[in-house]
Design an enzyme around this catalytic site. Structure first.
Site, mmCIF file in Angstrom:
data_model
loop_
_atom_site.group_PDB
_atom_site.id
_atom_site.type_symbol
_atom_site.label_atom_id
_atom_site.label_comp_id
_atom_site.label_asym_id
_atom_site.label_seq_id
_atom_site.Cartn_x
_atom_site.Cartn_y
_atom_site.Cartn_z
ATOM 1 N N TYR A 22 0.797 -1.229 0.000
ATOM 2 C CA TYR A 22 0.000 0.000 0.000
ATOM 3 C C TYR A 22 0.827 1.275 0.000
ATOM 4 C CZ TYR A 22 -3.586 -3.378 1.158
ATOM 5 O OH TYR A 22 -4.418 -4.470 1.134
ATOM 6 N N ASN A 73 -13.491 3.088 -1.818
ATOM 7 C CA ASN A 73 -12.527 2.007 -1.640
ATOM 8 C C ASN A 73 -13.048 1.225 -0.444
ATOM 9 O OD1 ASN A 73 -10.467 0.252 -1.051
ATOM 10 N ND2 ASN A 73 -8.839 1.753 -1.308
ATOM 11 N N HIS A 79 -14.717 -7.738 -0.987
ATOM 12 C CA HIS A 79 -14.776 -9.152 -1.323
ATOM 13 C C HIS A 79 -15.928 -9.908 -0.678
ATOM 14 C CE1 HIS A 79 -10.907 -7.868 -2.695
ATOM 15 N NE2 HIS A 79 -10.538 -7.602 -1.465
ATOM 16 N N ASP A 86 -25.850 -3.602 -1.696
ATOM 17 C CA ASP A 86 -27.283 -3.319 -1.729
ATOM 18 C C ASP A 86 -27.580 -1.856 -1.408
ATOM 19 O OD1 ASP A 86 -27.829 -5.920 -2.474
ATOM 20 O OD2 ASP A 86 -28.549 -6.549 -0.491
ATOM 21 N N HIS A 99 -8.979 1.122 -5.816
ATOM 22 C CA HIS A 99 -8.094 0.329 -4.966
ATOM 23 C C HIS A 99 -6.669 0.808 -5.168
ATOM 24 C CE1 HIS A 99 -11.260 -2.463 -3.970
ATOM 25 N NE2 HIS A 99 -11.605 -2.447 -5.246
ATOM 26 N N ILE A 100 -5.927 0.873 -4.090
ATOM 27 C CA ILE A 100 -4.528 1.287 -4.142
ATOM 28 C C ILE A 100 -3.697 0.221 -4.842
ATOM 29 C CG2 ILE A 100 -2.494 1.759 -2.719
ATOM 30 C CD1 ILE A 100 -4.517 3.004 -0.669
ATOM 31 N N SER A 101 -3.894 -1.030 -4.443
ATOM 32 C CA SER A 101 -3.164 -2.141 -5.062
ATOM 33 C C SER A 101 -3.969 -2.699 -6.230
ATOM 34 C CB SER A 101 -2.899 -3.244 -4.028
ATOM 35 O OG SER A 101 -4.116 -3.865 -3.653
ATOM 36 N N ARG A 110 -9.054 -12.031 -3.214
ATOM 37 C CA ARG A 110 -9.104 -10.573 -3.377
ATOM 38 C C ARG A 110 -9.461 -10.163 -4.805
ATOM 39 N NH1 ARG A 110 -7.003 -8.172 1.255
ATOM 40 N NH2 ARG A 110 -5.438 -9.427 2.333
#
Length: 148
Positions: A22, A73, A79, A86, A99-101, A110
């Protein structure tokens, strides 16, 4: 135009946790980057972070008729959170998942997102810059659809 940035579980630990994945940037660093970009884009921006799924659901619900777009994020909620999914469907506010990664280069569990198929776009793998790309993306989308 009002954009809400939601950060989920463990993102308050950025700069401390798993720096090899990260980086060393913090959640505050992300917020400062986005504030500067929001000023440049002449939009309002609001930030929210929680480690509690229900609080994120409540924040999404309270955004109805108050927020034009969401940058989210979800962290690990990505996941498995059908509740957040919803909530996003219920309010029907356009959102970009960030997402950072690069979640698709990580563990198999993931690589599945409960949000990607309902998001207007997904940005993953560009570090803190993913947020800037996401903000530009949602603003561009909203401006384009306002004109139609």
């Amino acid at each position: 135009m009002r954009i809400l940035v939601i950060n989920g579980v463990n993102l308050n630990m950025l700069g401390i946790r798993e720096k090899s994945i990260y980086g060393s940037g913090t959640l505050n660093d992300i917020e400062e980057l986005l504030k500067a970009k929001a000023k440049e884009l002449d939009i309002e921006i609001e930030f929210f972070q929680s480690n509690y799924e229900g609080e994120i659901v409540e924040k999404i619900h309270s955004s109805l008729n108050n927020i034009d777009g969401i940058l989210i994020n979800p962290g690990a909620f990505t996941h498995y959170s059908i509740a957040i999914r919803d909530a996003l469907l219920a309010v029907n506010i356009p959102f970009v998942e960030v997402h950072i990664s690069n979640i698709y280069k990580r563990e198999e569990f993931r690589q599945k997102s409960f949000f990607s198929d309902i998001a207007i776009g997904v940005i993953s793998g560009f570090g803190l810059y993913s947020y800037l790309l996401g903000l530009e993306g949602i603003v561009n989308y909203l401006n384009r659809n306002k004109e139609e």
